[in-house]
Design a protein around this motif. Structure first.
Motif, PDB file in Angstrom:
ATOM      1  N   THR A 104       8.650   4.029  -5.931  1.00 31.64           N
ATOM      2  CA  THR A 104       9.744   4.907  -6.327  1.00 31.64           C
ATOM      3  C   THR A 104      10.250   4.435  -7.690  1.00 31.64           C
ATOM      4  O   THR A 104       9.906   3.349  -8.151  1.00 31.64           O
ATOM      5  CB  THR A 104      10.882   4.864  -5.299  1.00 31.64           C
ATOM      6  OG1 THR A 104      11.410   3.527  -5.253  1.00 31.64           O
ATOM      7  CG2 THR A 104      10.377   5.252  -3.914  1.00 31.64           C
ATOM      8  N   SER A 131      11.547   0.922  -7.648  1.00 33.41           N
ATOM      9  CA  SER A 131      10.741  -0.097  -6.978  1.00 33.41           C
ATOM     10  C   SER A 131      10.611  -1.348  -7.838  1.00 33.41           C
ATOM     11  O   SER A 131      10.547  -1.289  -9.072  1.00 33.41           O
ATOM     12  CB  SER A 131       9.338   0.431  -6.673  1.00 33.41           C
ATOM     13  OG  SER A 131       9.347   1.417  -5.674  1.00 33.41           O
ATOM     14  N   GLU A 166       0.811  -1.218   0.000  1.00 36.30           N
ATOM     15  CA  GLU A 166       0.000   0.000   0.000  1.00 36.30           C
ATOM     16  C   GLU A 166       0.842   1.264   0.000  1.00 36.30           C
ATOM     17  O   GLU A 166       0.312   2.359  -0.046  1.00 36.30           O
ATOM     18  CB  GLU A 166      -0.939   0.006   1.212  1.00 36.30           C
ATOM     19  CG  GLU A 166      -1.975  -1.114   1.188  1.00 36.30           C
ATOM     20  CD  GLU A 166      -3.007  -0.979   2.282  1.00 36.30           C
ATOM     21  OE1 GLU A 166      -2.720  -0.340   3.314  1.00 36.30           O
ATOM     22  OE2 GLU A 166      -4.116  -1.519   2.108  1.00 36.30           O
ATOM     23  N   GLY A 167       2.152   1.127   0.068  1.00 40.39           N
ATOM     24  CA  GLY A 167       3.020   2.294   0.094  1.00 40.39           C
ATOM     25  C   GLY A 167       3.283   2.843  -1.294  1.00 40.39           C
ATOM     26  O   GLY A 167       2.947   2.234  -2.314  1.00 40.39           O
ATOM     27  N   ALA A 168       3.909   4.006  -1.336  1.00 40.04           N
ATOM     28  CA  ALA A 168       4.207   4.672  -2.602  1.00 40.04           C
ATOM     29  C   ALA A 168       5.374   3.991  -3.313  1.00 40.04           C
ATOM     30  O   ALA A 168       6.315   3.508  -2.683  1.00 40.04           O
ATOM     31  CB  ALA A 168       4.535   6.137  -2.352  1.00 40.04           C
TER      32      ALA A 168
END
Length: 209
Positions: free
Chosen positions: A192, A195, A188-190
């Protein structure tokens, strides 16, 4: 937060780099890994999935075997106290880095641990109901702001009589940081620019009985 994960990996180096360059693994190699991890189990191939499916149903294993790493998703492979990892898993991972990570949003539970050449260097297991069940080794860099009180759980203004959150941070928030640092992706994180795209990491699915 609705994140759930049950991950165990064996790697020869930076797992994140391996996952960024992942190619489809061989199904026979993947099945051999599942049979080694769960000796004596009846193992049946059940199709394909991706690393997005980090929390398969009970008695189902997702696995990919890559040059330099093997990654499995299976509920049975994550523990409240990671230091209690079965000995045969340490033998399978001999000479490699072993990484365990589990999260469950229903109970705000988190565990993660890292072994290097069979030696446990960091293990954490906690939840609001059971507190800190295990805390072994020095905190990783991504943890330190949480332990320093920089990510407190703010009280809900709609609940005047709500007790303070029993931990200094939310386990799932730390869990996303751990997942990103150790595996290179988040649930659920952003994202980059560097990534891992979990949907691009092919995995084989097996049922166990």
């Amino acid at each position: 937060m609705g994140a759930k994960a049950a991950l165990l990996a064996f790697s020869d180096g930076d797992l994140r780099a391996v996952l960024r360059d992942a190619v489809p693994s061989d199904v026979a190699a993947a099945e051999a890994v599942v049979r080694e991890i769960f000796p004596g189990a009846e193992v049946t191939a059940a199709g394909d999935t991706t690393l997005e499916e980090t929390y398969p149903p009970d008695r189902v294993t997702h696995v990919t075997v890559l040059p330099g790493a093997t990654v499995l998703c299976d509920r049975q492979l994550v523990l409240d106290r990671p230091s209690e990892i079965p000995e045969h898993l340490l033998r399978i991972g001999a000479g490699r880095r072993i990484v365990m990570l589990g999260m469950h949003s229903v109970v705000d539970w988190l565990c993660f641990a890292v072994w290097e050449n069979g030696r446990l260097i960091r293990s954490l297991g906690l939840s609001p109901d059971n507190g800190i069940e295990e805390n072994i080794g020095d905190s990783f860099d991504f943890e330190r702001p949480f332990w320093a009180g920089l990510h407190p759980v703010e009280p809900d203004p709609n609940w005047e009589d709500e007790d303070p959150y029993p931990l200094p941070f939310h386990p799932l928030q730390l869990g996303e940081e751990a997942l990103n640092s150790l595996f290179g992706f988040t649930i659920e994180g952003a994202l980059t620019p560097d990534s891992v795209l979990a949907e691009d990491v092919h995995m084989h699915t097996f049922r166990r009985s």
